[in-house]
Design a protein around this motif. Structure first.
Motif, PDB file in Angstrom:
ATOM      1  N   LEU A  72      14.454  22.589  -4.321  1.00 22.00           N
ATOM      2  CA  LEU A  72      13.495  22.268  -5.244  1.00 22.00           C
ATOM      3  C   LEU A  72      13.659  21.130  -5.979  1.00 22.00           C
ATOM      4  N   GLY A  73      15.185  20.511  -5.944  1.00 21.73           N
ATOM      5  CA  GLY A  73      15.378  19.559  -6.718  1.00 21.73           C
ATOM      6  C   GLY A  73      15.332  17.875  -5.782  1.00 21.73           C
ATOM      7  N   THR A  74      14.634  18.150  -4.644  1.00 20.80           N
ATOM      8  CA  THR A  74      14.064  17.175  -3.809  1.00 20.80           C
ATOM      9  C   THR A  74      12.750  16.559  -4.296  1.00 20.80           C
ATOM     10  N   LEU A  75      12.112  17.140  -4.990  1.00 18.39           N
ATOM     11  CA  LEU A  75      10.905  16.852  -5.451  1.00 18.39           C
ATOM     12  C   LEU A  75      10.686  15.195  -5.628  1.00 18.39           C
ATOM     13  N   ASN A  76      11.377  14.678  -6.449  1.00 14.36           N
ATOM     14  CA  ASN A  76      11.029  13.180  -6.680  1.00 14.36           C
ATOM     15  C   ASN A  76      11.939  12.510  -5.646  1.00 14.36           C
ATOM     16  N   GLY A 132       3.255  18.557  -5.760  1.00 12.97           N
ATOM     17  CA  GLY A 132       4.519  18.459  -5.080  1.00 12.97           C
ATOM     18  C   GLY A 132       5.290  19.690  -5.274  1.00 12.97           C
ATOM     19  N   VAL A 133       5.408  20.353  -6.281  1.00  8.06           N
ATOM     20  CA  VAL A 133       6.101  21.594  -6.552  1.00  8.06           C
ATOM     21  C   VAL A 133       5.502  22.653  -5.994  1.00  8.06           C
ATOM     22  N   LEU A 134       3.927  22.603  -6.121  1.00  6.45           N
ATOM     23  CA  LEU A 134       3.338  23.548  -5.330  1.00  6.45           C
ATOM     24  C   LEU A 134       3.608  23.520  -3.862  1.00  6.45           C
ATOM     25  N   GLY A 135       3.533  22.362  -3.258  1.00  6.27           N
ATOM     26  CA  GLY A 135       3.757  22.239  -1.786  1.00  6.27           C
ATOM     27  C   GLY A 135       5.183  22.594  -1.389  1.00  6.27           C
ATOM     28  N   LEU A 136       6.183  22.239  -2.261  1.00  5.12           N
ATOM     29  CA  LEU A 136       7.654  22.708  -1.780  1.00  5.12           C
ATOM     30  C   LEU A 136       7.640  24.197  -1.753  1.00  5.12           C
ATOM     31  N   LEU A 164      11.877  19.192 -14.944  1.00  7.32           N
ATOM     32  CA  LEU A 164      12.345  17.752 -15.028  1.00  7.32           C
ATOM     33  C   LEU A 164      11.889  17.022 -13.775  1.00  7.32           C
ATOM     34  N   GLY A 165      11.488  17.741 -12.760  1.00  3.88           N
ATOM     35  CA  GLY A 165      10.930  16.851 -11.529  1.00  3.88           C
ATOM     36  C   GLY A 165       9.692  16.509 -11.790  1.00  3.88           C
ATOM     37  N   ILE A 166       8.877  17.303 -12.293  1.00  8.56           N
ATOM     38  CA  ILE A 166       7.344  17.048 -12.645  1.00  8.56           C
ATOM     39  C   ILE A 166       7.195  15.761 -13.635  1.00  8.56           C
ATOM     40  N   LEU A 167       8.109  16.107 -14.410  1.00  9.71           N
ATOM     41  CA  LEU A 167       8.333  14.752 -15.669  1.00  9.71           C
ATOM     42  C   LEU A 167       8.554  13.626 -14.925  1.00  9.71           C
ATOM     43  N   VAL A 168       9.634  13.538 -14.048  1.00  5.73           N
ATOM     44  CA  VAL A 168       9.926  12.296 -13.646  1.00  5.73           C
ATOM     45  C   VAL A 168       8.771  11.753 -12.581  1.00  5.73           C
ATOM     46  N   ALA A 228      19.355  11.215 -11.960  1.00  3.05           N
ATOM     47  CA  ALA A 228      20.114  11.643 -12.807  1.00  3.05           C
ATOM     48  C   ALA A 228      19.375  12.535 -13.801  1.00  3.05           C
ATOM     49  N   VAL A 229      18.216  12.194 -13.887  1.00  4.85           N
ATOM     50  CA  VAL A 229      17.573  12.918 -14.990  1.00  4.85           C
ATOM     51  C   VAL A 229      16.934  14.513 -14.311  1.00  4.85           C
TER      52      VAL A 229
END
Lengths: 274, 297
Positions: A72-76, A132-136, A164-168, A228-229
């Motif tokens: 899930l951390g690969t979003l951005n 993106g989160v929904l896709g993941l 944080l992924g959505i925010l970035v 980093a974020v």
């Protein structure tokens, strides 16, 4: 004689106008669906990799909540080209199709126009983050649930990475719009975004981190700052480069956006529109 | 809201070494249609863009109702403008284009539909602009200008791409808007195109003002000329030469400039010359226009 009896709040109406400009062409949903589909595909691939990885003495298997975080951390890290592009196009289409004239006729204050574009970019970027989160989740969740240790959606660490992924992702779109203001030529801007995200930055991160005295510099590249974020990235794991603290990464991204916005405001948005 | 006066005061614009507009001064008044005329490249579009705050003047000022365009609270509702190089996103529908610009001039979707009907684009409003003809794009530009029902209209070459029917419609429409007391400025590089529409003319060439007056005064500049046909052409030529008249062959006879029909007729009578036609020719405005703008020396 005029129908505009009330003087509307200029920024509010500029925001509404920008939103309508964005949503009245196909671009935004095509890119949005593209992002969701691409992340769904990558989510499946990564989830299978972690879930099906045979135990090896060299590398410890990533299991449990770590596997969920790693996917899930690969979003951005994987999807950031989409918000970057939609933000850039928000500005460059106006130049390409010469609609900038009409936009400046209804709002001659150029800072208001640019500001509204940045805010709308942030909004659509956040929306892309959610997509993106929904896709993941659409692919990674069933794979990890069935073949791995689960998705741990209620784990605070997992929620934090997703949030944080959505925010970035929102920040990337703002950065894109600011970049579009600096490079208003649409083709040049798209080529630059693709080249930078797909080749220049990955190579620079590997190259810089290989040289001891320069390894600190790599952390200030926008992709590294975004990693980093979020605090987790496939690329961060591979390159082994040092990352900044999360808050510093966010500041670096904001600094890029600010510098690009100021440059765009006093170049593209200061010129005669002929 | 009163219709604003458009005022250009000692306006100048340089693009590098090129002086696009130079020391230009004129005013455009409400209740009249003003034709802004000049050959292509004479600085018309640059002047209009300076009036609308899109191009910053090098010298002088361009004012709308006594203030720069951008200093009005809702400028898009005060001046409706359709500029030549304004674009449309090909992937946006006509209605989508209008609704995108509607919030900032303070109108709703219903008004967008209304102006589409007004310019004859009603059914095409839901189609993408990419499929529009040049004439349809002109109409959509006009619809955009009319969104807020503005007291001033500024149209750059609005007849380009319109079919003859559309041009007749536009002519009547502009007269109607001026009759309502609005300020209407229309640019064109062909005088004949606006000759039957305008009350006032502002003529520029090479960025400088060459003439500004009511249309009738421009017509007076054309002077008189007389068209004569005589079976004995040689005798007629001799008569003109004797009187010192500027005569030139025209159609099947002779055109005598700056002399009225009565004088020519009396001279022919005195000389015993037989005439088959003797007519005062209407002022040829296009000739005057071309002379003023330096296309004809």
């Amino acid at each position: 004689m005029s129908r505009a009896a009330l003087t509307p709040n200029r920024f509010d109406v500029a925001l509404l106008a920008e939103w309508r400009k964005l949503t009245s062409t196909a671009l935004w949903w095509v890119l949005g669906i593209g992002m969701a589909a691409y992340l769904a595909f990558m989510g499946a691939v990564l989830a299978f990799t972690f879930a099906a990885a045979p135990p090896s003495p060299d590398t410890p298997a990533i299991t449990g909540v770590d596997a969920a975080l790693a996917v899930l951390g690969t979003l951005n890290a994987i999807g950031y080209v989409f918000p970057l592009l939609v933000g850039t196009l928000l500005v460059t289409t106006e130049v390409r199709h010469r609609t900038l004239t009409q936009s400046l006729l209804v709002e001659p204050r150029r800072g208001v126009l640019l500001g509204a574009k940045l805010v709308v970019a942030a909004a659509v970027g956040l929306l892309y983050g959610v997509l993106g989160v929904l896709g993941l989740l659409a692919t990674a969740a069933p794979v990890l649930e069935l073949a791995g240790d689960g998705i741990f959606l209620t784990d605070p660490a997992v929620l934090r990475v997703l949030g944080l992924g959505i925010l970035v992702t929102g920040l990337w779109a703002v950065l894109g719009a600011a970049f579009g203001a600096v490079v208003p030529n649409q083709v040049a801007a798209i080529v630059a975004v693709l080249a930078f995200t797909q080749f220049v930055e990955p190579i620079a991160r590997l190259g810089l981190s290989a040289v001891d005295s320069l390894s600190g510099v790599a952390a200030f590249l926008p992709g590294a700052a975004a990693d980093a974020v979020v605090g987790a990235s496939l690329f961060g794991e591979i390159s082994g480069g040092d990352l900044l603290p999360g808050w510093a990464g966010a500041l670096v991204l904001l600094a890029y956006a600010t510098v690009l916005t100021v440059v765009g405001r006093y170049t593209t948005f200061a010129r005669d529109v002929a | 809201m009163d219709a604003p006066v458009l005022a250009v005061e000692a306006l100048g614009k340089s693009f590098g070494p090129v002086r696009a507009v130079d020391d230009l001064t004129f005013e455009v008044h409400p209740g009249r249609v003003t034709g802004f005329l000049g050959p292509n490249g004479s600085g018309k579009t640059t002047t209009l863009r300076m009036l609308l705050g899109l191009v910053r003047p090098t010298d002088g000022r361009a004012l709308v109702g006594g203030r720069p365009y951008g200093e009005h609270p809702v400028p898009g509702a005060l001046v409706g403008a359709a500029l030549e190089a304004t674009g449309f996103h090909p992937g946006r529908t006509g209605l989508g284009h209008l609704t995108a610009y509607a919030p900032q001039v303070g109108v709703d979707r219903a008004r967008c539909r209304e102006v589409l009907e007004l310019v004859g684009l009603g059914p095409a409003g839901d189609r993408k602009v990419g499929g529009y003809s040049l004439g349809m794009r002109q109409r959509l530009g006009l619809a955009t200008a009319l969104l807020a029902d503005p007291p001033a209209l500024l149209l750059d070459e609005p007849a380009n791409g319109l079919d003859p029917e559309g041009i007749v419609w536009l002519r009547g429409f502009l007269r109607h808007l001026a009759a309502e007391g609005r300020t209407v400025l229309v640019s064109s590089h062909v005088l004949a195109e606006v000759q039957h529409t305008v009350d006032d003319v502002v003529v520029i060439a090479k960025g400088r003002l060459v003439h500004a007056s009511p249309l009738a005064e421009l017509a007076a500049l054309a002077g008189v000329s007389t068209y004569v046909e005589a079976p004995d052409a040689a005798a007629l030529a001799a008569l003109c030469a004797q009187r010192g008249w500027a005569a030139s062959p025209r159609d099947r006879g002779t055109q005598v400039d700056d002399v009225d029909a009565a004088t020519v007729g009396a001279a022919a009578h005195a000389a015993g010359l037989e005439l088959h036609q003797l007519t005062t020719r209407g002022a040829d405005l296009e000739d005057v226009f071309l002379r003023l703008t330096g296309a004809v020396s």
